[in-house]
Design a protein around this motif. Sequence first.
Motif, short mmCIF file in Angstrom:
data_model
loop_
_atom_site.label_atom_id
_atom_site.label_comp_id
_atom_site.label_asym_id
_atom_site.label_seq_id
_atom_site.Cartn_x
_atom_site.Cartn_y
_atom_site.Cartn_z
N HIS A 86 5.57 -5.96 -7.25
CA HIS A 86 5.54 -4.95 -6.18
C HIS A 86 4.29 -4.08 -6.29
CE1 HIS A 86 9.37 -5.23 -3.96
NE2 HIS A 86 9.83 -5.78 -5.07
N PHE A 87 3.97 -3.65 -7.51
CA PHE A 87 2.79 -2.80 -7.69
C PHE A 87 1.52 -3.55 -7.35
CE2 PHE A 87 5.22 -0.34 -11.19
CZ PHE A 87 5.89 0.39 -10.23
N ARG A 90 0.97 -3.62 -3.83
CA ARG A 90 0.94 -2.25 -3.28
C ARG A 90 2.10 -2.01 -2.32
NH1 ARG A 90 -3.25 -0.74 -5.79
NH2 ARG A 90 -5.37 -1.47 -5.63
N TRP A 92 5.50 -0.14 -2.03
CA TRP A 92 6.17 0.99 -2.68
C TRP A 92 7.63 1.13 -2.25
CZ3 TRP A 92 2.98 1.25 -6.30
CH2 TRP A 92 1.62 1.20 -6.08
#
Length: 123
Positions: A86-87, A90, A92
Motif C-alpha cells: 500500500h505504501f 501511495r 493511504w
Amino acid sequence: MFALHLTVFLIAAALAGFGGVLGLIDHEIPRRQAGALGVPESWTRLTGSLMTLGALGLLAGLAVPLAGTLGAVGLVLYFVAAYLVHFRARDWDLLLCTVYFLASVAALAVHLARHGMPGAWSL
C-alpha cells in the motif's frame, strides 16, 4: 483466559478466512484492489491461499499451540507486507488492512499470553 483466546482466534480466523476465500474464488474485490496497487491480478489466488492457511492455522492452534503460533505470525507478516505494498503504491486507504492486521496481532498476543513463550512453540 481460554474464553478470550477462543474469541480472538475465532474473530481473526473469520476475518482471514473470509478474505482468503474471496481471493481463492477470484472475486472482483481482491482483483480490483490488486490492480489499484500494481500487483498482478494472478497473485490474488496466492494471497488468498496464504490468508486461508493463516486462518486454518489459527483454528488448528486451539488444539496444537505451534499451529496457532505459526498461523498468527504468518498473518502478521502477511499484513506487514500488505502495508508495504500500500505504501509503495501511495495508497493511504488502510482501514481494512489495519483491522485485519490488528486482529492478527491480537491473536498472536493472546496466544503468547495464554501459552507463554516456550509453550507457544511446542506441539
